[in-house]
Design an enzyme around this catalytic site. Sequence first.
Site, PDB file in Angstrom:
ATOM      1  N   LYS A 120      44.746  -8.847  55.062  1.00  0.00           N
ATOM      2  CA  LYS A 120      45.498  -8.673  56.312  1.00  0.00           C
ATOM      3  C   LYS A 120      44.964  -7.537  57.187  1.00  0.00           C
ATOM      4  CE  LYS A 120      49.932 -10.587  54.778  1.00  0.00           C
ATOM      5  NZ  LYS A 120      51.381 -10.362  54.770  1.00  0.00           N
ATOM      6  N   ASP A 141      55.435 -11.053  60.186  1.00  0.00           N
ATOM      7  CA  ASP A 141      56.334 -10.725  59.068  1.00  0.00           C
ATOM      8  C   ASP A 141      57.654 -10.092  59.527  1.00  0.00           C
ATOM      9  OD1 ASP A 141      54.931 -11.766  56.947  1.00  0.00           O
ATOM     10  OD2 ASP A 141      53.868  -9.914  56.485  1.00  0.00           O
TER      11      ASP A 141
HETATM   12  P1  NAP Z   1      51.803  -4.043  47.725  1.00  0.00           P
HETATM   13  O1  NAP Z   1      51.174  -3.565  48.983  1.00  0.00           O
HETATM   14  O2  NAP Z   1      50.949  -4.276  46.532  1.00  0.00           O
HETATM   15  O3  NAP Z   1      52.969  -2.983  47.343  1.00  0.00           O
HETATM   16  C1  NAP Z   1      53.621  -3.076  46.111  1.00  0.00           C
HETATM   17  C2  NAP Z   1      54.803  -2.100  46.067  1.00  0.00           C
HETATM   18  O4  NAP Z   1      55.465  -2.285  44.801  1.00  0.00           O
HETATM   19  C3  NAP Z   1      54.410  -0.621  46.145  1.00  0.00           C
HETATM   20  O5  NAP Z   1      55.419   0.091  46.814  1.00  0.00           O
HETATM   21  C4  NAP Z   1      54.360  -0.219  44.670  1.00  0.00           C
HETATM   22  O6  NAP Z   1      54.606   1.155  44.428  1.00  0.00           O
HETATM   23  C5  NAP Z   1      55.530  -1.030  44.122  1.00  0.00           C
HETATM   24  N1  NAP Z   1      55.383  -1.231  42.670  1.00  0.00           N
HETATM   25  C6  NAP Z   1      54.508  -2.039  42.034  1.00  0.00           C
HETATM   26  N2  NAP Z   1      54.681  -1.932  40.698  1.00  0.00           N
HETATM   27  C7  NAP Z   1      55.669  -1.008  40.504  1.00  0.00           C
HETATM   28  C8  NAP Z   1      56.302  -0.480  39.342  1.00  0.00           C
HETATM   29  N3  NAP Z   1      55.934  -0.861  38.096  1.00  0.00           N
HETATM   30  N4  NAP Z   1      57.298   0.417  39.513  1.00  0.00           N
HETATM   31  C9  NAP Z   1      57.693   0.804  40.757  1.00  0.00           C
HETATM   32  N5  NAP Z   1      57.122   0.339  41.898  1.00  0.00           N
HETATM   33  C10 NAP Z   1      56.121  -0.568  41.752  1.00  0.00           C
HETATM   34  O7  NAP Z   1      52.564  -5.419  47.948  1.00  0.00           O
HETATM   35  P2  NAP Z   1      53.216  -5.968  49.327  1.00  0.00           P
HETATM   36  O8  NAP Z   1      52.185  -6.687  50.096  1.00  0.00           O
HETATM   37  O9  NAP Z   1      53.967  -4.871  49.977  1.00  0.00           O
HETATM   38  O10 NAP Z   1      54.213  -7.093  48.756  1.00  0.00           O
HETATM   39  C11 NAP Z   1      55.299  -6.735  47.931  1.00  0.00           C
HETATM   40  C12 NAP Z   1      56.059  -7.993  47.520  1.00  0.00           C
HETATM   41  O11 NAP Z   1      56.611  -8.628  48.666  1.00  0.00           O
HETATM   42  C13 NAP Z   1      55.178  -9.057  46.843  1.00  0.00           C
HETATM   43  O12 NAP Z   1      55.883  -9.567  45.735  1.00  0.00           O
HETATM   44  C14 NAP Z   1      55.009 -10.118  47.892  1.00  0.00           C
HETATM   45  O13 NAP Z   1      54.867 -11.412  47.332  1.00  0.00           O
HETATM   46  C15 NAP Z   1      56.330 -10.014  48.654  1.00  0.00           C
HETATM   47  N6  NAP Z   1      56.231 -10.481  50.049  1.00  0.00           N
HETATM   48  C16 NAP Z   1      57.063 -11.471  50.459  1.00  0.00           C
HETATM   49  C17 NAP Z   1      57.007 -11.917  51.760  1.00  0.00           C
HETATM   50  C18 NAP Z   1      57.914 -13.030  52.217  1.00  0.00           C
HETATM   51  O14 NAP Z   1      57.547 -13.730  53.177  1.00  0.00           O
HETATM   52  N7  NAP Z   1      59.087 -13.193  51.626  1.00  0.00           N
HETATM   53  C19 NAP Z   1      56.097 -11.337  52.670  1.00  0.00           C
HETATM   54  C20 NAP Z   1      55.271 -10.312  52.234  1.00  0.00           C
HETATM   55  C21 NAP Z   1      55.338  -9.882  50.899  1.00  0.00           C
HETATM   56  P3  NAP Z   1      53.391   2.225  44.384  1.00  0.00           P
HETATM   57  O15 NAP Z   1      53.097   2.550  45.821  1.00  0.00           O
HETATM   58  O16 NAP Z   1      53.917   3.349  43.597  1.00  0.00           O
HETATM   59  O17 NAP Z   1      52.224   1.513  43.724  1.00  0.00           O
END
Ligand code: NAP
Length: 282
Positions: A69, A105
């Site tokens: 992205k 988004d």
């Molecule tokens: P990302 O950039 O990889 O961010 C992941 C987040 O989760 C970070 O804040 C990370 O914390 C936290 N995290 C991961 N493992 C953790 C753990 N064990 N304990 C505590 N915190 C943890 O991912 P993203 O792109 O933001 O997406 C996040 C989720 O949203 C995904 O599951 C994605 O599929 C979903 N999503 C859904 C939509 C929709 O249309 N509904 C759109 C976009 C995304 P740290 O910073 O500490 O690593």
Amino acid sequence: MNGTSKGACVIGHPIAHSRSPMIHGYWLKQLGLEGHYNREDILPENFALFVRSLREHGYVGCNVTLPHKEAAFQLLDRASPRAQQLQVANTLWFEGDVLCGDNTDVEGFVANLDERAPQWDKNLKKAVVLGAGGAAASIIVGLQERGATDIRLVNRTYEKAEILAKRFGTSVHPTRWTELTDSFDDADILVNTTSLGMKGQAELDVDLDLLPLKTLVTDIVYVPLETGILRQAKQRGNPIADGLGMLLYQAVPGFEHWFGKRPKVTLELRALIEDNIKGLSA
Ligand code: NAP
């Protein structure tokens, strides 16, 4: 599919589980349009070349998902104000030879809540956002635009919350994970934007005992549809909204750019994707 049929795709890596082809395929059929929508699994090192040659691959535009992205935004000739604000793009199309891009988004997040929790933004003041990754920025903007004036940004890696909060002004307060439940007081909405709770990931282990019963709890993770935090919230009587609608609504603008008609997010479409998710999470 034929030589004159328009094509679009979703580019990511990995991409095999993307539901975007089901969504756009449903709309093409429903609107009686000729067209196709494919998945393209493209490695980061090949992404720029692939996007520059989109039309040679037969595509009038594309969606872009993880991990591309930010790279997509960098390639744009013309970025929408929203893409500029977030510095990421998930929807690309051409105007003449100009490669245009948007980030949809925010629109997806708020449209989902408007549908699943009408009036959710009436008197909206305080929000608690879990996670400070890629998706969190869109959620913060959506909450601010609907009136939130106090956003507690709670993240495992506190430094990331600090960096993200700085981008969005003094109403966003970086918060340590250990202070999560202290931030619940008077919250109007609690949003999970971490990947925890998603199929294949660890559960999001949060005790909601101190959360006011009025607080709307929503999760942008949508596999499973009812994540652990949503189940816990529902059991104690909080209103909840799952994240599937965000996926459906964020897809609308791309379809309109590529195929010329604005599609509708129908109950039938939602049921189609729900069945697919339930099949996989059973
Ligand atoms: P990302 O950039 O990889 O961010 C992941 C987040 O989760 C970070 O804040 C990370 O914390 C936290 N995290 C991961 N493992 C953790 C753990 N064990 N304990 C505590 N915190 C943890 O991912 P993203 O792109 O933001 O997406 C996040 C989720 O949203 C995904 O599951 C994605 O599929 C979903 N999503 C859904 C939509 C929709 O249309 N509904 C759109 C976009 C995304 P740290 O910073 O500490 O690593």
